[in-house]
Design a protein around this motif. Structure first.
Motif, mmCIF file in Angstrom:
data_model
loop_
_atom_site.group_PDB
_atom_site.id
_atom_site.type_symbol
_atom_site.label_atom_id
_atom_site.label_comp_id
_atom_site.label_asym_id
_atom_site.label_seq_id
_atom_site.Cartn_x
_atom_site.Cartn_y
_atom_site.Cartn_z
ATOM 1 N N VAL A 1 0.838 -1.201 0.000
ATOM 2 C CA VAL A 1 0.000 0.000 0.000
ATOM 3 C C VAL A 1 0.872 1.251 0.000
ATOM 4 N N ALA A 2 1.928 1.251 0.798
ATOM 5 C CA ALA A 2 2.820 2.413 0.854
ATOM 6 C C ALA A 2 3.455 2.687 -0.504
ATOM 7 N N ASP A 3 3.780 1.630 -1.257
ATOM 8 C CA ASP A 3 4.352 1.813 -2.595
ATOM 9 C C ASP A 3 3.369 2.560 -3.498
ATOM 10 N N ALA A 4 2.105 2.187 -3.406
ATOM 11 C CA ALA A 4 1.082 2.829 -4.234
ATOM 12 C C ALA A 4 0.941 4.301 -3.871
ATOM 13 N N ILE A 5 0.926 4.578 -2.580
ATOM 14 C CA ILE A 5 0.774 5.959 -2.126
ATOM 15 C C ILE A 5 1.963 6.803 -2.576
ATOM 16 N N SER A 6 3.171 6.305 -2.358
ATOM 17 C CA SER A 6 4.354 7.096 -2.709
ATOM 18 C C SER A 6 4.447 7.346 -4.210
ATOM 19 N N LEU A 7 3.985 6.399 -5.007
ATOM 20 C CA LEU A 7 3.996 6.556 -6.459
ATOM 21 C C LEU A 7 3.057 7.679 -6.904
ATOM 22 N N CYS A 8 2.007 7.916 -6.143
ATOM 23 C CA CYS A 8 0.970 8.863 -6.556
ATOM 24 C C CYS A 8 1.076 10.245 -5.941
#
Length: 114
Positions: A20-27
């Motif tokens: 989930v953190a990967d998705a947030i940081s990407l966006c």
């Protein structure tokens, strides 16, 4: 020009809560995120796993406008179908049946009117 993150173009697949953190940081710093059924793992659709809840809550907390394309939410069970219906008018995270509808909503700023 809109800066929309398309998960598949970044090879983003959310299999479990640890991603989930990967998705947030990407966006962060973009105008929105486009996810499809192929961008999430099986556990996303099993609401008891908590993956969908954690992802959706973090997206809202961080203000990431997100369009999730799922042509037939009922294929994943009644509870998931209800979740998709509840988010059909959500101001930050919405479920759409067609990719173009999702992109149009993100381009419009993800406001109340789709």
């Amino acid at each position: 020009m809109m800066n929309i993150t398309i998960a598949s173009e970044h090879r983003l697949v959310i299999q479990d809560k640890t991603q989930v953190a990967d998705a947030i940081s990407l966006c962060l710093g973009t105008d929105g995120l486009l996810l499809t059924e192929n961008d999430v793992g099986h556990d996303f659709f099993r609401l008891e796993s908590g993956v969908a809840g954690e992802l959706l809550q973090k997206l809202v907390n961080y203000g990431v406008k997100t369009a999730f394309v799922c042509p037939d939410p009922s294929a994943y069970g009644q509870r998931f179908s209800e979740l998709a219906l509840e988010h059909s008018t959500h101001p930050h995270v919405r479920f759409f049946r067609a990719p173009q509808e999702a992109i149009d909503w993100l381009r419009a700023g993800g406001g109340a009117s789709a």
